[in-house]
Design a protein around this motif. Sequence first.
Motif, PDB file in Angstrom:
ATOM      1  N   PRO A   1      61.801  86.946  17.499  1.00  0.00           N
ATOM      2  CA  PRO A   1      62.940  86.056  17.285  1.00  0.00           C
ATOM      3  C   PRO A   1      63.927  86.122  18.448  1.00  0.00           C
ATOM      4  CG  PRO A   1      62.928  87.860  15.681  1.00  0.00           C
ATOM      5  CD  PRO A   1      61.735  88.032  16.550  1.00  0.00           C
ATOM      6  N   ASP A   2      64.789  85.114  18.537  1.00  0.00           N
ATOM      7  CA  ASP A   2      65.804  85.047  19.587  1.00  0.00           C
ATOM      8  C   ASP A   2      67.099  85.741  19.182  1.00  0.00           C
ATOM      9  OD1 ASP A   2      64.177  83.634  21.319  1.00  0.00           O
ATOM     10  OD2 ASP A   2      64.820  81.698  20.523  1.00  0.00           O
ATOM     11  N   ARG A   3      67.056  86.513  18.131  1.00  0.00           N
ATOM     12  CA  ARG A   3      68.256  87.224  17.672  1.00  0.00           C
ATOM     13  C   ARG A   3      67.953  88.712  17.618  1.00  0.00           C
ATOM     14  NH1 ARG A   3      67.113  88.907  12.691  1.00  0.00           N
ATOM     15  NH2 ARG A   3      65.523  87.816  11.531  1.00  0.00           N
ATOM     16  N   TYR A   4      68.998  89.511  17.510  1.00  0.00           N
ATOM     17  CA  TYR A   4      68.799  90.952  17.373  1.00  0.00           C
ATOM     18  C   TYR A   4      68.141  91.242  16.029  1.00  0.00           C
ATOM     19  CZ  TYR A   4      71.749  91.382  21.443  1.00  0.00           C
ATOM     20  OH  TYR A   4      72.249  91.275  22.704  1.00  0.00           O
ATOM     21  N   LEU A   5      67.278  92.247  16.028  1.00  0.00           N
ATOM     22  CA  LEU A   5      66.497  92.585  14.843  1.00  0.00           C
ATOM     23  C   LEU A   5      67.179  93.665  14.024  1.00  0.00           C
ATOM     24  CD1 LEU A   5      63.068  92.888  16.671  1.00  0.00           C
ATOM     25  CD2 LEU A   5      63.887  90.929  15.362  1.00  0.00           C
ATOM     26  N   THR A   6      67.083  93.549  12.717  1.00  0.00           N
ATOM     27  CA  THR A   6      67.526  94.603  11.814  1.00  0.00           C
ATOM     28  C   THR A   6      66.387  95.598  11.666  1.00  0.00           C
ATOM     29  OG1 THR A   6      66.666  93.553   9.829  1.00  0.00           O
ATOM     30  CG2 THR A   6      68.906  92.913  10.498  1.00  0.00           C
ATOM     31  N   PRO A   7      66.661  96.781  11.123  1.00  0.00           N
ATOM     32  CA  PRO A   7      65.551  97.716  10.863  1.00  0.00           C
ATOM     33  C   PRO A   7      64.475  97.104   9.957  1.00  0.00           C
ATOM     34  CG  PRO A   7      67.633  98.866  10.743  1.00  0.00           C
ATOM     35  CD  PRO A   7      67.960  97.395  10.855  1.00  0.00           C
ATOM     36  N   ILE A   8      64.879  96.302   8.988  1.00  0.00           N
ATOM     37  CA  ILE A   8      63.909  95.647   8.095  1.00  0.00           C
ATOM     38  C   ILE A   8      63.064  94.656   8.880  1.00  0.00           C
ATOM     39  CG2 ILE A   8      63.670  94.088   6.117  1.00  0.00           C
ATOM     40  CD1 ILE A   8      66.144  95.520   4.919  1.00  0.00           C
ATOM     41  N   ASP A   9      63.703  93.879   9.774  1.00  0.00           N
ATOM     42  CA  ASP A   9      62.957  92.947  10.630  1.00  0.00           C
ATOM     43  C   ASP A   9      61.903  93.698  11.438  1.00  0.00           C
ATOM     44  OD1 ASP A   9      64.575  90.756   9.881  1.00  0.00           O
ATOM     45  OD2 ASP A   9      65.933  91.050  11.595  1.00  0.00           O
TER      46      ASP A   9
ATOM     47  N   ILE B   1      59.937 100.937   6.244  1.00  0.00           N
ATOM     48  CA  ILE B   1      61.283 101.017   6.813  1.00  0.00           C
ATOM     49  C   ILE B   1      61.641 102.452   7.174  1.00  0.00           C
ATOM     50  CG2 ILE B   1      62.405 101.141   4.545  1.00  0.00           C
ATOM     51  CD1 ILE B   1      63.839  99.337   7.583  1.00  0.00           C
ATOM     52  N   GLU B   2      61.186 103.417   6.383  1.00  0.00           N
ATOM     53  CA  GLU B   2      61.494 104.814   6.677  1.00  0.00           C
ATOM     54  C   GLU B   2      60.910 105.235   8.019  1.00  0.00           C
ATOM     55  OE1 GLU B   2      63.229 108.316   6.740  1.00  0.00           O
ATOM     56  OE2 GLU B   2      63.719 106.741   5.310  1.00  0.00           O
TER      57      GLU B   2
ATOM     58  N   ARG C   1      78.646  99.495  11.540  1.00  0.00           N
ATOM     59  CA  ARG C   1      77.740 100.384  10.805  1.00  0.00           C
ATOM     60  C   ARG C   1      76.293  99.927  10.867  1.00  0.00           C
ATOM     61  NH1 ARG C   1      79.986  99.786   5.015  1.00  0.00           N
ATOM     62  NH2 ARG C   1      77.748  99.712   4.847  1.00  0.00           N
ATOM     63  N   HIS C   2      76.051  98.752  11.426  1.00  0.00           N
ATOM     64  CA  HIS C   2      74.735  98.120  11.340  1.00  0.00           C
ATOM     65  C   HIS C   2      73.882  98.405  12.565  1.00  0.00           C
ATOM     66  CE1 HIS C   2      76.280  96.006   7.870  1.00  0.00           C
ATOM     67  NE2 HIS C   2      77.360  95.751   8.591  1.00  0.00           N
ATOM     68  N   LEU C   3      72.648  98.837  12.320  1.00  0.00           N
ATOM     69  CA  LEU C   3      71.698  99.134  13.379  1.00  0.00           C
ATOM     70  C   LEU C   3      70.968  97.855  13.767  1.00  0.00           C
ATOM     71  CD1 LEU C   3      70.243 101.277  15.094  1.00  0.00           C
ATOM     72  CD2 LEU C   3      68.724 101.665  13.134  1.00  0.00           C
ATOM     73  N   ARG C   4      70.853  97.625  15.073  1.00  0.00           N
ATOM     74  CA  ARG C   4      70.156  96.448  15.577  1.00  0.00           C
ATOM     75  C   ARG C   4      69.256  96.836  16.739  1.00  0.00           C
ATOM     76  NH1 ARG C   4      71.572  95.088  11.417  1.00  0.00           N
ATOM     77  NH2 ARG C   4      72.830  93.320  10.793  1.00  0.00           N
ATOM     78  N   PHE C   5      68.233  96.004  16.968  1.00  0.00           N
ATOM     79  CA  PHE C   5      67.271  96.209  18.044  1.00  0.00           C
ATOM     80  C   PHE C   5      67.165  94.917  18.845  1.00  0.00           C
ATOM     81  CE2 PHE C   5      66.132  99.025  14.605  1.00  0.00           C
ATOM     82  CZ  PHE C   5      65.886 100.225  15.243  1.00  0.00           C
TER      83      PHE C   5
ATOM     84  N   PRO D   1      65.102  92.325  20.791  1.00  0.00           N
ATOM     85  CA  PRO D   1      63.672  91.976  20.790  1.00  0.00           C
ATOM     86  C   PRO D   1      62.976  92.290  22.113  1.00  0.00           C
ATOM     87  CG  PRO D   1      64.974  90.169  19.910  1.00  0.00           C
ATOM     88  CD  PRO D   1      65.938  91.197  20.414  1.00  0.00           C
ATOM     89  N   GLU D   2      63.679  92.159  23.234  1.00  0.00           N
ATOM     90  CA  GLU D   2      63.080  92.454  24.533  1.00  0.00           C
ATOM     91  C   GLU D   2      62.775  93.951  24.674  1.00  0.00           C
ATOM     92  OE1 GLU D   2      61.307  91.710  28.071  1.00  0.00           O
ATOM     93  OE2 GLU D   2      61.913  90.278  26.543  1.00  0.00           O
ATOM     94  N   ASP D   3      63.680  94.813  24.163  1.00  0.00           N
ATOM     95  CA  ASP D   3      63.427  96.261  24.166  1.00  0.00           C
ATOM     96  C   ASP D   3      62.222  96.598  23.297  1.00  0.00           C
ATOM     97  OD1 ASP D   3      65.537  96.809  25.879  1.00  0.00           O
ATOM     98  OD2 ASP D   3      66.928  97.305  24.247  1.00  0.00           O
ATOM     99  N   VAL D   4      62.113  95.925  22.157  1.00  0.00           N
ATOM    100  CA  VAL D   4      60.976  96.158  21.260  1.00  0.00           C
ATOM    101  C   VAL D   4      59.679  95.760  21.964  1.00  0.00           C
ATOM    102  CG1 VAL D   4      59.884  95.462  19.085  1.00  0.00           C
ATOM    103  CG2 VAL D   4      62.361  95.900  19.161  1.00  0.00           C
ATOM    104  N   ARG D   5      59.670  94.612  22.640  1.00  0.00           N
ATOM    105  CA  ARG D   5      58.481  94.160  23.357  1.00  0.00           C
ATOM    106  C   ARG D   5      58.059  95.169  24.428  1.00  0.00           C
ATOM    107  NH1 ARG D   5      57.162  92.327  27.899  1.00  0.00           N
ATOM    108  NH2 ARG D   5      59.279  92.107  28.657  1.00  0.00           N
ATOM    109  N   ARG D   6      59.038  95.645  25.196  1.00  0.00           N
ATOM    110  CA  ARG D   6      58.724  96.631  26.249  1.00  0.00           C
ATOM    111  C   ARG D   6      58.192  97.924  25.643  1.00  0.00           C
ATOM    112  NH1 ARG D   6      63.377  94.432  28.908  1.00  0.00           N
ATOM    113  NH2 ARG D   6      64.700  95.993  27.947  1.00  0.00           N
ATOM    114  N   TRP D   7      58.768  98.354  24.523  1.00  0.00           N
ATOM    115  CA  TRP D   7      58.327  99.582  23.863  1.00  0.00           C
ATOM    116  C   TRP D   7      56.877  99.439  23.387  1.00  0.00           C
ATOM    117  CZ3 TRP D   7      57.434 100.497  18.482  1.00  0.00           C
ATOM    118  CH2 TRP D   7      57.234 101.842  18.166  1.00  0.00           C
ATOM    119  N   VAL D   8      56.558  98.309  22.769  1.00  0.00           N
ATOM    120  CA  VAL D   8      55.189  98.081  22.295  1.00  0.00           C
ATOM    121  C   VAL D   8      54.235  98.043  23.488  1.00  0.00           C
ATOM    122  CG1 VAL D   8      53.642  96.398  21.197  1.00  0.00           C
ATOM    123  CG2 VAL D   8      55.850  96.944  20.138  1.00  0.00           C
TER     124      VAL D   8
END
Length: 64
Positions: free
Chosen positions: A6-14, A23-24, A43-47, A49-56
């Motif tokens: 997605p073009d938005r920041y991801l939640t832990p659930i996303d 989720i754990e 208080r909200h954790l976000r990721f 998407p570009e960091d997630v792609r690089r990590w994968v």
Amino acid sequence: MARQLPDRYLTPIDLADLLGVPIETVYQWRRKRTGPRGFRVGRHLRFDPEDVRRWVESLMEEAA
């Protein structure tokens, strides 16, 4: 990664849904500092998407 990020920041659930993990597991990665980089918005954790792609991609390179 076959699915479009997605073009938005991801939640832990996303992130859990995207990767097909509980989720754990996302929170364990965060505690162990082994998962994708996350950041807090209040208080909200976000990721990012570009960091997630690089990590994968880094995981795929390690496995090759």
